[in-house]
Structure formats: structure tokens, C-alpha cells
Design a protein around this motif. Sequence first.
Motif, PDB file in Angstrom:
ATOM      1  N   TRP A  11      -5.343 -21.388  -2.483  1.00  0.00           N
ATOM      2  CA  TRP A  11      -5.250 -19.680  -2.360  1.00  0.00           C
ATOM      3  C   TRP A  11      -5.748 -19.219  -3.931  1.00  0.00           C
ATOM      4  CZ3 TRP A  11      -1.897 -17.166  -5.001  1.00  0.00           C
ATOM      5  CH2 TRP A  11      -0.386 -17.481  -4.918  1.00  0.00           C
ATOM      6  N   ARG A  12      -4.855 -19.675  -4.739  1.00  0.00           N
ATOM      7  CA  ARG A  12      -5.105 -19.074  -6.206  1.00  0.00           C
ATOM      8  C   ARG A  12      -7.121 -18.829  -6.259  1.00  0.00           C
ATOM      9  NH1 ARG A  12      -0.449 -21.236  -6.708  1.00  0.00           N
ATOM     10  NH2 ARG A  12       2.050 -19.744  -7.430  1.00  0.00           N
ATOM     11  N   VAL A  13      -7.307 -19.688  -6.553  1.00  0.00           N
ATOM     12  CA  VAL A  13      -8.781 -19.890  -6.687  1.00  0.00           C
ATOM     13  C   VAL A  13      -9.487 -19.086  -6.145  1.00  0.00           C
ATOM     14  CG1 VAL A  13     -10.931 -21.587  -7.147  1.00  0.00           C
ATOM     15  CG2 VAL A  13      -8.788 -22.569  -7.950  1.00  0.00           C
ATOM     16  N   ARG A  14      -9.249 -18.864  -4.904  1.00  0.00           N
ATOM     17  CA  ARG A  14      -9.872 -17.919  -3.870  1.00  0.00           C
ATOM     18  C   ARG A  14      -9.293 -16.372  -4.651  1.00  0.00           C
ATOM     19  NH1 ARG A  14      -8.588 -20.200   0.525  1.00  0.00           N
ATOM     20  NH2 ARG A  14      -6.573 -18.882   0.955  1.00  0.00           N
ATOM     21  N   LEU A  15      -8.596 -16.415  -5.033  1.00  0.00           N
ATOM     22  CA  LEU A  15      -8.576 -15.015  -5.244  1.00  0.00           C
ATOM     23  C   LEU A  15      -9.090 -14.844  -6.524  1.00  0.00           C
ATOM     24  CD1 LEU A  15      -5.404 -12.357  -4.449  1.00  0.00           C
ATOM     25  CD2 LEU A  15      -4.579 -14.027  -6.331  1.00  0.00           C
ATOM     26  N   TYR A  16      -9.245 -15.408  -7.106  1.00  0.00           N
ATOM     27  CA  TYR A  16      -9.667 -14.579  -8.578  1.00  0.00           C
ATOM     28  C   TYR A  16     -11.100 -15.232  -7.886  1.00  0.00           C
ATOM     29  CZ  TYR A  16      -5.677 -14.095 -10.558  1.00  0.00           C
ATOM     30  OH  TYR A  16      -4.201 -13.788 -10.873  1.00  0.00           O
ATOM     31  N   GLU A  17     -11.454 -16.175  -7.135  1.00  0.00           N
ATOM     32  CA  GLU A  17     -13.289 -15.550  -7.062  1.00  0.00           C
ATOM     33  C   GLU A  17     -13.276 -14.617  -6.378  1.00  0.00           C
ATOM     34  OE1 GLU A  17     -13.693 -20.024  -4.348  1.00  0.00           O
ATOM     35  OE2 GLU A  17     -14.105 -20.885  -6.182  1.00  0.00           O
ATOM     36  N   ARG A  18     -12.749 -14.257  -5.566  1.00  0.00           N
ATOM     37  CA  ARG A  18     -13.200 -13.202  -4.906  1.00  0.00           C
ATOM     38  C   ARG A  18     -12.469 -11.705  -5.623  1.00  0.00           C
ATOM     39  NH1 ARG A  18     -11.458 -13.880   0.444  1.00  0.00           N
ATOM     40  NH2 ARG A  18     -12.799 -16.181   1.291  1.00  0.00           N
ATOM     41  N   VAL A  19     -11.564 -11.595  -7.097  1.00  0.00           N
ATOM     42  CA  VAL A  19     -11.739 -10.609  -7.489  1.00  0.00           C
ATOM     43  C   VAL A  19     -13.050 -11.025  -8.756  1.00  0.00           C
ATOM     44  CG1 VAL A  19     -10.604 -10.028  -9.775  1.00  0.00           C
ATOM     45  CG2 VAL A  19      -9.216 -10.416  -8.064  1.00  0.00           C
ATOM     46  N   ARG A  20     -13.481 -11.993  -9.143  1.00  0.00           N
ATOM     47  CA  ARG A  20     -14.496 -11.710  -9.597  1.00  0.00           C
ATOM     48  C   ARG A  20     -15.915 -11.373  -9.097  1.00  0.00           C
ATOM     49  NH1 ARG A  20     -12.083 -16.123 -11.754  1.00  0.00           N
ATOM     50  NH2 ARG A  20     -12.419 -18.270 -10.467  1.00  0.00           N
ATOM     51  N   GLU A  21     -16.064 -11.892  -7.774  1.00  0.00           N
ATOM     52  CA  GLU A  21     -17.388 -11.576  -7.001  1.00  0.00           C
ATOM     53  C   GLU A  21     -17.190 -10.027  -6.915  1.00  0.00           C
ATOM     54  OE1 GLU A  21     -16.521 -13.117  -3.281  1.00  0.00           O
ATOM     55  OE2 GLU A  21     -16.386 -15.615  -3.687  1.00  0.00           O
ATOM     56  N   ARG A  22     -16.252  -9.201  -7.173  1.00  0.00           N
ATOM     57  CA  ARG A  22     -16.620  -7.660  -6.700  1.00  0.00           C
ATOM     58  C   ARG A  22     -16.552  -7.369  -8.279  1.00  0.00           C
ATOM     59  NH1 ARG A  22     -14.423 -10.451  -3.206  1.00  0.00           N
ATOM     60  NH2 ARG A  22     -13.884  -9.252  -0.513  1.00  0.00           N
ATOM     61  N   GLY A  23     -17.081  -8.450  -9.428  1.00  0.00           N
ATOM     62  CA  GLY A  23     -17.139  -7.401 -10.997  1.00  0.00           C
ATOM     63  C   GLY A  23     -15.969  -7.400 -11.636  1.00  0.00           C
ATOM     64  N   ALA A  43      -5.062  -7.012  -1.128  1.00  0.00           N
ATOM     65  CA  ALA A  43      -5.454  -8.659  -0.040  1.00  0.00           C
ATOM     66  C   ALA A  43      -6.224  -8.679   1.373  1.00  0.00           C
ATOM     67  CB  ALA A  43      -4.030  -8.881   0.835  1.00  0.00           C
ATOM     68  N   ASP A  44      -6.723  -7.354   2.125  1.00  0.00           N
ATOM     69  CA  ASP A  44      -7.515  -7.435   2.547  1.00  0.00           C
ATOM     70  C   ASP A  44      -8.399  -7.380   2.469  1.00  0.00           C
ATOM     71  OD1 ASP A  44      -5.623  -7.683   5.214  1.00  0.00           O
ATOM     72  OD2 ASP A  44      -5.602  -5.491   5.693  1.00  0.00           O
ATOM     73  N   GLU A  45      -8.431  -6.744   1.314  1.00  0.00           N
ATOM     74  CA  GLU A  45     -10.227  -5.756   0.711  1.00  0.00           C
ATOM     75  C   GLU A  45     -10.622  -7.352  -0.155  1.00  0.00           C
ATOM     76  OE1 GLU A  45     -12.572  -2.864  -2.391  1.00  0.00           O
ATOM     77  OE2 GLU A  45     -10.155  -3.046  -1.758  1.00  0.00           O
ATOM     78  N   LEU A  46     -10.071  -8.253  -0.609  1.00  0.00           N
ATOM     79  CA  LEU A  46      -9.866  -9.673  -0.754  1.00  0.00           C
ATOM     80  C   LEU A  46     -10.108 -10.433   0.421  1.00  0.00           C
ATOM     81  CD1 LEU A  46      -7.670  -9.450  -4.241  1.00  0.00           C
ATOM     82  CD2 LEU A  46     -10.565  -9.174  -4.115  1.00  0.00           C
ATOM     83  N   GLY A  47     -10.161 -10.672   1.118  1.00  0.00           N
ATOM     84  CA  GLY A  47      -9.956 -11.563   2.491  1.00  0.00           C
ATOM     85  C   GLY A  47      -9.429 -11.084   3.379  1.00  0.00           C
ATOM     86  N   GLU A  48     -10.327 -10.466   4.049  1.00  0.00           N
ATOM     87  CA  GLU A  48      -8.812  -9.967   5.324  1.00  0.00           C
ATOM     88  C   GLU A  48      -8.234 -11.383   6.027  1.00  0.00           C
ATOM     89  OE1 GLU A  48      -9.462  -7.029   9.434  1.00  0.00           O
ATOM     90  OE2 GLU A  48     -10.878  -6.458   7.663  1.00  0.00           O
ATOM     91  N   ASP A  49      -8.644 -12.375   6.186  1.00  0.00           N
ATOM     92  CA  ASP A  49      -7.988 -13.124   6.941  1.00  0.00           C
ATOM     93  C   ASP A  49      -7.585 -14.717   6.056  1.00  0.00           C
ATOM     94  OD1 ASP A  49      -8.719 -12.610   9.626  1.00  0.00           O
ATOM     95  OD2 ASP A  49     -11.124 -13.222   9.807  1.00  0.00           O
TER      96      ASP A  49
END
Length: 156
Positions: A11-23, A43-49
Motif C-alpha cells: 500500500w505504501r508504494v501504491r500511495l506514493y505512485e498515486r501521489v506522483r501520478e497527480r503531479g 484517501a478517496d481522491e488517491l484511490g476510492e477502493d
Amino acid sequence: MSDGHAWDGNWRVRLYERVRERGYSSLTAFAEARPTASLVALADELGEDDVAGVQVLSGLLAEAEQRKQVTRFVRDVLVRMLSQSIPNGWPTVMDDANRFKVAKAIGRWSAYTPETHQKRVEQARAALRSSPPPPGWRPLGPDDELLRALLPDEEV
């Protein structure tokens, strides 16, 4: 809101990937762009599910510890809790309903505060009780003047 898959995989990798995807270069930068959003909304903005509010909280604390800005993190969490519980600002009338809303925000804030800052949060809570903010006060970020007076930066 469903975080049914939040704990699947790394989940940590996923969290930071989502942050980077958003610039954004950090979770802190992402959160600072939304200073009054709840942890769940972030959290929902980074990945609702597949991202949970507690994961955002954990990541923000880790970054704050690395930057030696834990007190600022503590103020940031209070802003988010107050925005959730009393979105129109500090109540004009402190009736039972408003007292509950404030207590809920401050209680959650205390629960999310790292052990290293519990004593300072207790002092800030006491100060808020003895000298409440003016009616309508609504901090819009961790650098709010009243919050900085309650919890000044101490880290070196």
C-alpha cells in the motif's frame, strides 16, 4: 467510501505512485493543496477502493518526521478534524450539539497525535477550553496564527 482493497499488496508504494501520478513530489504536498480536506477525502481522491485514510495519516506523519515538522503535522490534522466537525467555524453558541462537535474533532485529533506530542496537545486543548477562539474562527491550514500560538514549532 470503501477501502476494501486498501491493505492488498504494498500500500505504501501504491500511495506514493498515486501521489506522483497527480503531479506531487510528496504526500505532504498533495495534502497541502487540500488543507481542509478530511483524511478520508484525501484517501478517496488517491484511490476510492484501495487507499484508506489511516494510510494517508501514516504517510503524512512519516514525511513530517523526516522533515522534522511533526508539530506542523499535528496542527494540520487539527485543521482537518475541525473542518470536518465544524465546517462553518467555531460555534457562536456552545450548546450541547456544538460542544459535542468540538469535542469530537478535538478527541479525534488527540487520538491521531503521536505520543511525542501528546503533552503539548493536552496543553493546547486546555487553552482552547479556557480561552475559546472567536466565533466563526476556521483555520484554513496548519500555519493559522492562532494554531501557531497554541502549538508553536519546536523541532530543530
